[in-house]
Write a protein that holds these residues in place. Structure first.
Motif, PDB file in Angstrom:
ATOM      1  N   MET A 116       0.841  -1.203   0.000  1.00 15.85           N
ATOM      2  CA  MET A 116       0.000   0.000   0.000  1.00 15.85           C
ATOM      3  C   MET A 116       0.877   1.254   0.000  1.00 15.85           C
ATOM      4  O   MET A 116       1.909   1.298   0.661  1.00 15.85           O
ATOM      5  N   ILE A 117       0.434   2.238  -0.729  1.00 15.64           N
ATOM      6  CA  ILE A 117       1.264   3.419  -0.999  1.00 15.64           C
ATOM      7  C   ILE A 117       0.527   4.695  -0.579  1.00 15.64           C
ATOM      8  O   ILE A 117      -0.625   4.907  -0.960  1.00 15.64           O
ATOM      9  N   ASP A 118       1.195   5.540   0.192  1.00 18.10           N
ATOM     10  CA  ASP A 118       0.627   6.834   0.604  1.00 18.10           C
ATOM     11  C   ASP A 118       1.701   7.900   0.394  1.00 18.10           C
ATOM     12  O   ASP A 118       2.713   7.920   1.095  1.00 18.10           O
ATOM     13  N   LEU A 119       1.475   8.779  -0.583  1.00  7.53           N
ATOM     14  CA  LEU A 119       2.490   9.772  -0.943  1.00  7.53           C
ATOM     15  C   LEU A 119       2.155  11.173  -0.433  1.00  7.53           C
ATOM     16  O   LEU A 119       2.611  12.168  -1.018  1.00  7.53           O
ATOM     17  N   HIS A 120       1.372  11.282   0.640  1.00  4.67           N
ATOM     18  CA  HIS A 120       1.061  12.630   1.135  1.00  4.67           C
ATOM     19  C   HIS A 120       0.886  12.576   2.656  1.00  4.67           C
ATOM     20  O   HIS A 120      -0.189  12.267   3.164  1.00  4.67           O
ATOM     21  N   LEU A 121       1.959  12.899   3.361  1.00  5.52           N
ATOM     22  CA  LEU A 121       1.982  12.793   4.828  1.00  5.52           C
ATOM     23  C   LEU A 121       2.758  13.965   5.418  1.00  5.52           C
ATOM     24  O   LEU A 121       3.787  14.380   4.866  1.00  5.52           O
ATOM     25  N   HIS A 122       2.280  14.470   6.548  1.00  5.02           N
ATOM     26  CA  HIS A 122       2.951  15.602   7.212  1.00  5.02           C
ATOM     27  C   HIS A 122       3.512  15.203   8.572  1.00  5.02           C
ATOM     28  O   HIS A 122       2.990  14.303   9.227  1.00  5.02           O
ATOM     29  N   THR A 123       4.559  15.909   8.994  1.00  2.00           N
ATOM     30  CA  THR A 123       5.207  15.643  10.285  1.00  2.00           C
ATOM     31  C   THR A 123       5.427  16.963  11.024  1.00  2.00           C
ATOM     32  O   THR A 123       5.088  18.043  10.534  1.00  2.00           O
ATOM     33  N   THR A 124       6.054  16.859  12.193  1.00  2.00           N
ATOM     34  CA  THR A 124       6.386  18.053  12.977  1.00  2.00           C
ATOM     35  C   THR A 124       7.428  18.947  12.291  1.00  2.00           C
ATOM     36  O   THR A 124       7.713  20.031  12.783  1.00  2.00           O
ATOM     37  N   ALA A 156       6.607   4.915  11.893  1.00  2.00           N
ATOM     38  CA  ALA A 156       6.178   3.744  12.667  1.00  2.00           C
ATOM     39  C   ALA A 156       4.679   3.509  12.477  1.00  2.00           C
ATOM     40  O   ALA A 156       4.231   2.378  12.260  1.00  2.00           O
ATOM     41  N   ARG A 157       3.904   4.584  12.527  1.00  2.00           N
ATOM     42  CA  ARG A 157       2.458   4.482  12.345  1.00  2.00           C
ATOM     43  C   ARG A 157       2.128   3.969  10.934  1.00  2.00           C
ATOM     44  O   ARG A 157       1.236   3.140  10.749  1.00  2.00           O
ATOM     45  N   ALA A 158       2.864   4.483   9.951  1.00  2.00           N
ATOM     46  CA  ALA A 158       2.633   4.059   8.565  1.00  2.00           C
ATOM     47  C   ALA A 158       2.937   2.567   8.394  1.00  2.00           C
ATOM     48  O   ALA A 158       2.167   1.837   7.755  1.00  2.00           O
ATOM     49  N   ALA A 159       4.046   2.124   8.972  1.00  2.00           N
ATOM     50  CA  ALA A 159       4.413   0.713   8.861  1.00  2.00           C
ATOM     51  C   ALA A 159       3.358  -0.157   9.547  1.00  2.00           C
ATOM     52  O   ALA A 159       2.945  -1.196   9.004  1.00  2.00           O
ATOM     53  N   ASP A 160       2.891   0.281  10.707  1.00  2.00           N
ATOM     54  CA  ASP A 160       1.831  -0.445  11.435  1.00  2.00           C
ATOM     55  C   ASP A 160       0.566  -0.574  10.594  1.00  2.00           C
ATOM     56  O   ASP A 160      -0.146  -1.572  10.667  1.00  2.00           O
ATOM     57  N   ALA A 161       0.275   0.487   9.830  1.00  2.00           N
ATOM     58  CA  ALA A 161      -0.944   0.500   9.024  1.00  2.00           C
ATOM     59  C   ALA A 161      -0.798  -0.357   7.770  1.00  2.00           C
ATOM     60  O   ALA A 161      -1.751  -0.488   7.004  1.00  2.00           O
ATOM     61  N   GLY A 162       0.395  -0.895   7.534  1.00  2.00           N
ATOM     62  CA  GLY A 162       0.596  -1.784   6.390  1.00  2.00           C
ATOM     63  C   GLY A 162       1.094  -1.092   5.136  1.00  2.00           C
ATOM     64  O   GLY A 162       1.130  -1.690   4.062  1.00  2.00           O
ATOM     65  N   LEU A 163       1.514   0.162   5.273  1.00  2.00           N
ATOM     66  CA  LEU A 163       2.039   0.861   4.097  1.00  2.00           C
ATOM     67  C   LEU A 163       3.437   0.344   3.773  1.00  2.00           C
ATOM     68  O   LEU A 163       4.217   0.034   4.678  1.00  2.00           O
ATOM     69  N   THR A 164       3.743   0.264   2.488  1.00  2.00           N
ATOM     70  CA  THR A 164       5.048  -0.243   2.063  1.00  2.00           C
ATOM     71  C   THR A 164       5.879   0.823   1.354  1.00  2.00           C
ATOM     72  O   THR A 164       7.101   0.736   1.318  1.00  2.00           O
ATOM     73  N   ILE A 165       5.201   1.818   0.778  1.00  2.00           N
ATOM     74  CA  ILE A 165       5.889   2.952   0.155  1.00  2.00           C
ATOM     75  C   ILE A 165       5.191   4.218   0.642  1.00  2.00           C
ATOM     76  O   ILE A 165       3.965   4.341   0.536  1.00  2.00           O
ATOM     77  N   ILE A 166       5.967   5.137   1.199  1.00  2.00           N
ATOM     78  CA  ILE A 166       5.374   6.388   1.680  1.00  2.00           C
ATOM     79  C   ILE A 166       6.221   7.566   1.206  1.00  2.00           C
ATOM     80  O   ILE A 166       7.392   7.409   0.846  1.00  2.00           O
ATOM     81  N   SER A 167       5.621   8.751   1.228  1.00  2.00           N
ATOM     82  CA  SER A 167       6.381   9.973   1.038  1.00  2.00           C
ATOM     83  C   SER A 167       5.988  10.952   2.125  1.00  2.00           C
ATOM     84  O   SER A 167       4.798  11.119   2.421  1.00  2.00           O
ATOM     85  N   GLY A 179      -3.168   5.288   5.762  1.00  2.00           N
ATOM     86  CA  GLY A 179      -3.544   4.031   5.110  1.00  2.00           C
ATOM     87  C   GLY A 179      -4.959   4.024   4.568  1.00  2.00           C
ATOM     88  O   GLY A 179      -5.348   3.087   3.874  1.00  2.00           O
ATOM     89  N   SER A 180      -5.732   5.072   4.850  1.00  2.00           N
ATOM     90  CA  SER A 180      -7.129   5.059   4.396  1.00  2.00           C
ATOM     91  C   SER A 180      -7.274   5.550   2.955  1.00  2.00           C
ATOM     92  O   SER A 180      -8.265   5.267   2.301  1.00  2.00           O
ATOM     93  N   VAL A 181      -6.307   6.297   2.478  1.00  2.00           N
ATOM     94  CA  VAL A 181      -6.307   6.722   1.075  1.00  2.00           C
ATOM     95  C   VAL A 181      -4.972   6.296   0.485  1.00  2.00           C
ATOM     96  O   VAL A 181      -3.920   6.717   0.975  1.00  2.00           O
ATOM     97  N   THR A 182      -4.998   5.453  -0.513  1.00  2.00           N
ATOM     98  CA  THR A 182      -3.735   4.938  -1.058  1.00  2.00           C
ATOM     99  C   THR A 182      -3.708   5.087  -2.570  1.00  2.00           C
ATOM    100  O   THR A 182      -4.743   5.198  -3.227  1.00  2.00           O
ATOM    101  N   LEU A 183      -2.481   5.097  -3.082  1.00  2.00           N
ATOM    102  CA  LEU A 183      -2.251   5.251  -4.523  1.00  2.00           C
ATOM    103  C   LEU A 183      -2.058   3.860  -5.132  1.00  2.00           C
ATOM    104  O   LEU A 183      -1.229   3.089  -4.652  1.00  2.00           O
TER     105      LEU A 183
END
Ligand code: AMP
Ligand code: FE
Ligand code: FE
Ligand code: ZN
Length: 281
Positions: free
Chosen positions: A1-9, A22-33, A256-260
């Motif tokens: 699962m891929i999520d290319l739109h995430l914000h941090t501190t 860590a949260r992304a990995a827990d949610a089952g994402l394999t590719i993130i940006s 993980g709720s919206v994926t590419l």
């Protein structure tokens, strides 16, 4: 699962890059940006965390461009984060954010809101690349009891047309597209549905925009289908992601709720790589 739109501190997200990954990995994402606003400061920490969790981090950014006085968010992917022209541009963006913050502080003061924006100015002036924005002002208003949450602070004070709104200037979409391309990356118009940009997409495409965000937490199925058709008609790539900032934030979607879809990601990466010009050694 891929999520290319995430914000941090590093900008206006509430999780550190480490916690977000860590949260992304827990949610089952394999590719993130990680796509913080006008900063790449979160990428090294996110990259290290991604390696530990065995997932892939694509370098990302969300740059605020301005057209006719309106903010237009432009995502960038696959760029070289050490490219000096990109880093210089982003430093300028963050300096403009600090100047705007001072003007918002003056407005709030004149309107009688007693919040200490100078602490924010101080913090982000020495922040080693973190980007300040209205959400952090909203948080200060919430802490002081003037608003229940970020959304209410935008609706009553900080949003466009509200009393503490300060307009900004900035680079055009075409300029931002070129800056991302010159750093070896590909730009994508962020959440066109949220910004009601349908009438502008063809013009942006004609001036070089290579992709648009089709999947986003503020796009329903009909909107996503429409942006896929836009992309096909105009020959654009598509990106997508949740735009996660925090639980119970303005973009309600969880990680993980919206994926590419994987084929759209592969196409985006191919477009980024094939538009890359050979670089001098
Ligand atoms: P700025 O970067 O200062 O222009 O602030 C824009 C950011 O504020 C956006 O990237 C969103 O994350 C956030 N935002 C915009 N509208 C709202 C809203 N109504 N409620 C909460 N956050 C918002
Ligand atoms: Fe944001
Ligand atoms: Fe955005
Ligand atoms: Zn975003």
């Amino acid at each position: 699962m891929i999520d290319l739109h995430l914000h941090t501190t590093a900008s206006d997200g509430r999780l550190t890059p480490d916690a977000l990954v860590a949260r992304a990995a827990d949610a089952g994402l394999t590719i993130i940006s990680v796509t913080d606003h006008d900063t790449t400061a979160g990428l090294p920490e996110a990259g290290a965390a991604a390696r530990r969790h065995g997932i892939r981090l694509v370098n990302g950014i969300e740059i605020t461009a301005v057209e006719n006085g309106r903010d237009i968010h432009v995502l960038g992917y696959f760029f070289d984060p050490s490219e000096p022209s990109l880093l210089d541009f982003l430093r300028g963006q963050r300096e403009a954010r600090l100047r705007r913050l001072s003007r918002i502080a003056e407005r709030l003061h004149d309107l009688g809101y007693a919040i200490d924006v100078s602490a924010l100015i101080e913090e982000y002036s020495h922040s080693k690349g973190k980007a300040v924005g209205r959400p952090q002002v909203a948080d200060a208003l919430v802490s002081a009891g003037y608003a229940a949450d970020r959304r209410e602070a935008f609706d009553t004070l900080l949003g466009e047309g509200r009393p503490a709104f300060v307009p900004r200037g900035g680079a055009s979409v075409a300029d931002v597209v070129a800056i991302v391309r010159d750093a070896g990356g590909i730009a994508s118009l962020a959440h066109p549905g949220l910004m009601r940009l349908d009438d502008a997409i063809a013009g942006f495409a004609a001036s070089g925009l290579p992709a648009i965000e089709g999947w986003h937490s503020d796009h329903d199925a009909e909107a996503t289908a429409r942006y896929k058709r836009f992309a096909e008609t105009l020959g654009l790539g598509t990106s997508g992601g949740s735009d996660y900032h925090a639980e119970h934030s303005h973009h309600a979607a969880g990680i993980g709720s919206v994926t590419l879809p994987a084929d759209a990601f592969a196409d985006l990466e191919t477009r980024a790589t094939s538009s890359r010009r050979p670089r001098p050694e």
